[in-house]
Design a protein around this motif. Sequence first.
Motif, PDB file in Angstrom:
ATOM      1  N   CYS A 177      16.328  32.636  14.138  1.00 50.13           N
ATOM      2  CA  CYS A 177      15.414  31.502  14.259  1.00 50.13           C
ATOM      3  C   CYS A 177      13.959  31.892  14.005  1.00 50.13           C
ATOM      4  O   CYS A 177      13.083  31.029  14.014  1.00 50.13           O
ATOM      5  CB  CYS A 177      15.525  30.879  15.653  1.00 50.13           C
ATOM      6  SG  CYS A 177      17.062  29.966  15.910  1.00 50.13           S
ATOM      7  N   CYS A 178      13.694  33.161  13.804  1.00 51.58           N
ATOM      8  CA  CYS A 178      12.320  33.619  13.585  1.00 51.58           C
ATOM      9  C   CYS A 178      11.864  33.325  12.157  1.00 51.58           C
ATOM     10  O   CYS A 178      12.644  33.461  11.209  1.00 51.58           O
ATOM     11  CB  CYS A 178      12.210  35.114  13.860  1.00 51.58           C
ATOM     12  SG  CYS A 178      12.528  35.546  15.591  1.00 51.58           S
ATOM     13  N   GLN A 179      10.614  32.925  12.021  1.00 49.16           N
ATOM     14  CA  GLN A 179      10.064  32.610  10.695  1.00 49.16           C
ATOM     15  C   GLN A 179       9.980  33.869   9.831  1.00 49.16           C
ATOM     16  O   GLN A 179       9.676  34.950  10.322  1.00 49.16           O
ATOM     17  CB  GLN A 179       8.679  31.992  10.832  1.00 49.16           C
ATOM     18  CG  GLN A 179       8.689  30.603  11.443  1.00 49.16           C
ATOM     19  CD  GLN A 179       7.304  29.994  11.522  1.00 49.16           C
ATOM     20  OE1 GLN A 179       6.321  30.571  11.047  1.00 49.16           O
ATOM     21  NE2 GLN A 179       7.212  28.827  12.137  1.00 49.16           N
ATOM     22  N   ARG A 180      10.249  33.687   8.542  1.00 41.54           N
ATOM     23  CA  ARG A 180      10.177  34.774   7.561  1.00 41.54           C
ATOM     24  C   ARG A 180       9.268  34.372   6.421  1.00 41.54           C
ATOM     25  O   ARG A 180       9.095  33.181   6.135  1.00 41.54           O
ATOM     26  CB  ARG A 180      11.580  35.100   7.018  1.00 41.54           C
ATOM     27  CG  ARG A 180      12.555  35.600   8.091  1.00 41.54           C
ATOM     28  CD  ARG A 180      13.978  35.652   7.561  1.00 41.54           C
ATOM     29  NE  ARG A 180      14.929  36.051   8.606  1.00 41.54           N
ATOM     30  CZ  ARG A 180      15.530  37.244   8.660  1.00 41.54           C
ATOM     31  NH1 ARG A 180      15.287  38.146   7.729  1.00 41.54           N
ATOM     32  NH2 ARG A 180      16.366  37.523   9.645  1.00 41.54           N
ATOM     33  N   GLU A 181       8.705  35.371   5.767  1.00 43.89           N
ATOM     34  CA  GLU A 181       7.846  35.092   4.618  1.00 43.89           C
ATOM     35  C   GLU A 181       8.662  34.518   3.468  1.00 43.89           C
ATOM     36  O   GLU A 181       8.194  33.671   2.714  1.00 43.89           O
ATOM     37  CB  GLU A 181       7.130  36.372   4.179  1.00 43.89           C
ATOM     38  CG  GLU A 181       6.145  36.880   5.226  1.00 43.89           C
ATOM     39  CD  GLU A 181       5.510  38.207   4.842  1.00 43.89           C
ATOM     40  OE1 GLU A 181       5.813  38.709   3.733  1.00 43.89           O
ATOM     41  OE2 GLU A 181       4.711  38.730   5.639  1.00 43.89           O
ATOM     42  N   VAL A 190       7.586  37.041   9.870  1.00 47.05           N
ATOM     43  CA  VAL A 190       6.149  36.781  10.007  1.00 47.05           C
ATOM     44  C   VAL A 190       5.618  37.539  11.223  1.00 47.05           C
ATOM     45  O   VAL A 190       4.617  38.244  11.136  1.00 47.05           O
ATOM     46  CB  VAL A 190       5.881  35.264  10.152  1.00 47.05           C
ATOM     47  CG1 VAL A 190       4.398  35.002  10.404  1.00 47.05           C
ATOM     48  CG2 VAL A 190       6.343  34.522   8.896  1.00 47.05           C
ATOM     49  N   ASN A 191       6.292  37.402  12.360  1.00 45.58           N
ATOM     50  CA  ASN A 191       5.954  38.160  13.559  1.00 45.58           C
ATOM     51  C   ASN A 191       7.171  38.134  14.485  1.00 45.58           C
ATOM     52  O   ASN A 191       7.288  37.269  15.357  1.00 45.58           O
ATOM     53  CB  ASN A 191       4.722  37.568  14.259  1.00 45.58           C
ATOM     54  CG  ASN A 191       4.187  38.484  15.338  1.00 45.58           C
ATOM     55  OD1 ASN A 191       4.925  39.231  15.972  1.00 45.58           O
ATOM     56  ND2 ASN A 191       2.873  38.429  15.557  1.00 45.58           N
ATOM     57  N   LYS A 192       8.082  39.081  14.280  1.00 44.69           N
ATOM     58  CA  LYS A 192       9.341  39.106  15.010  1.00 44.69           C
ATOM     59  C   LYS A 192       9.127  39.266  16.515  1.00 44.69           C
ATOM     60  O   LYS A 192       9.771  38.584  17.324  1.00 44.69           O
ATOM     61  CB  LYS A 192      10.216  40.241  14.479  1.00 44.69           C
ATOM     62  CG  LYS A 192      11.575  40.352  15.133  1.00 44.69           C
ATOM     63  CD  LYS A 192      12.371  41.491  14.510  1.00 44.69           C
ATOM     64  CE  LYS A 192      13.693  41.712  15.223  1.00 44.69           C
ATOM     65  NZ  LYS A 192      14.458  42.828  14.628  1.00 44.69           N
ATOM     66  N   GLU A 193       8.220  40.149  16.913  1.00 41.34           N
ATOM     67  CA  GLU A 193       7.982  40.420  18.323  1.00 41.34           C
ATOM     68  C   GLU A 193       7.508  39.165  19.060  1.00 41.34           C
ATOM     69  O   GLU A 193       8.009  38.822  20.135  1.00 41.34           O
ATOM     70  CB  GLU A 193       6.950  41.546  18.503  1.00 41.34           C
ATOM     71  CG  GLU A 193       7.446  42.912  18.102  1.00 41.34           C
ATOM     72  CD  GLU A 193       7.481  43.113  16.582  1.00 41.34           C
ATOM     73  OE1 GLU A 193       6.893  42.264  15.863  1.00 41.34           O
ATOM     74  OE2 GLU A 193       8.101  44.089  16.136  1.00 41.34           O
ATOM     75  N   ALA A 194       6.548  38.459  18.443  1.00 38.33           N
ATOM     76  CA  ALA A 194       6.024  37.238  19.067  1.00 38.33           C
ATOM     77  C   ALA A 194       7.095  36.151  19.120  1.00 38.33           C
ATOM     78  O   ALA A 194       7.204  35.413  20.103  1.00 38.33           O
ATOM     79  CB  ALA A 194       4.811  36.739  18.292  1.00 38.33           C
ATOM     80  N   CYS A 195       7.909  36.071  18.074  1.00 39.68           N
ATOM     81  CA  CYS A 195       8.991  35.078  18.022  1.00 39.68           C
ATOM     82  C   CYS A 195       9.976  35.292  19.157  1.00 39.68           C
ATOM     83  O   CYS A 195      10.293  34.370  19.907  1.00 39.68           O
ATOM     84  CB  CYS A 195       9.698  35.163  16.671  1.00 39.68           C
ATOM     85  SG  CYS A 195      11.258  34.249  16.593  1.00 39.68           S
ATOM     86  N   ARG A 201       4.972  29.388  17.741  1.00 44.69           N
ATOM     87  CA  ARG A 201       4.266  29.396  16.459  1.00 44.69           C
ATOM     88  C   ARG A 201       5.039  30.166  15.408  1.00 44.69           C
ATOM     89  O   ARG A 201       4.954  29.899  14.211  1.00 44.69           O
ATOM     90  CB  ARG A 201       2.866  30.004  16.654  1.00 44.69           C
ATOM     91  CG  ARG A 201       2.033  30.057  15.390  1.00 44.69           C
ATOM     92  CD  ARG A 201       0.705  30.733  15.650  1.00 44.69           C
ATOM     93  NE  ARG A 201      -0.044  30.963  14.437  1.00 44.69           N
ATOM     94  CZ  ARG A 201      -1.171  31.657  14.343  1.00 44.69           C
ATOM     95  NH1 ARG A 201      -1.675  32.206  15.459  1.00 44.69           N
ATOM     96  NH2 ARG A 201      -1.778  31.833  13.202  1.00 44.69           N
ATOM     97  N   PHE A 202       5.803  31.166  15.823  1.00 44.60           N
ATOM     98  CA  PHE A 202       6.518  32.025  14.881  1.00 44.60           C
ATOM     99  C   PHE A 202       8.034  31.747  14.872  1.00 44.60           C
ATOM    100  O   PHE A 202       8.799  32.540  14.348  1.00 44.60           O
ATOM    101  CB  PHE A 202       6.257  33.493  15.215  1.00 44.60           C
ATOM    102  CG  PHE A 202       4.805  33.856  15.147  1.00 44.60           C
ATOM    103  CD1 PHE A 202       4.176  34.031  13.918  1.00 44.60           C
ATOM    104  CD2 PHE A 202       4.053  33.989  16.305  1.00 44.60           C
ATOM    105  CE1 PHE A 202       2.833  34.352  13.851  1.00 44.60           C
ATOM    106  CE2 PHE A 202       2.702  34.319  16.244  1.00 44.60           C
ATOM    107  CZ  PHE A 202       2.084  34.489  15.020  1.00 44.60           C
TER     108      PHE A 202
END
Length: 206
Positions: A177-181, A190-195, A201-202
């Motif tokens: 479910c984490c955003q990717r470039e 984009v930011n796996k840790e924050a996701c 946001r990510f």
Amino acid sequence: MEGDCLSCMKYLMFLFNFFIFLGGACLLGLGIWVIVDPTGFREIVAANPLLFTGAYIMLAMGAMLFLLGFLGCCGAIRENKCLLLFFFMFILLIFLAELSAAILAFIFRENLTREFFTKELKKHYQRNNDTDVFSATWNSVMITFACCGVNGPEDFEAIPHLPYSSLEKATATPEACCQRELQSREGMFVNKEACLSGNERFQNRQ
């Protein structure tokens, strides 16, 4: 005046059937896409035999509309009675098929809801376990279409974190479910840790 009216009807019928021809081609292509299964989508549909049968019905209906549009176009432009007779026979068959489909959809309406897919997801999904076909399929679909579950990340709250990374202990959101470039498995996060820490946001929220 009569000749002009008939000529107008002929070209209107040609135009109408040309759109049916295009619609049938699109439906046929969509049916083939589901059957060929580029992202494992068929495995999700296969969880319900009714939906899996629906993919073949969609394929058949696409082929029928494709043929219907072709017969209508050729019959109208050539004013061929034989082609037009086949055209109207196909119209009757499609009407009967749509009536049957409507009755089946009403009878099995509970299997065509968001609740059904959500229940199947919670029952079978195993997060990052790509050796499990159902889980790997869901992950591929979510990555490809930048989505998360059926309703959103909240669908995964009741699913055990197994297997999980140390980051996933803090959130119910799976890695898929984490955003990717780039929306593919090879795309960088984009930011796996924050996701995985729960930062919306990510995450893909749709």
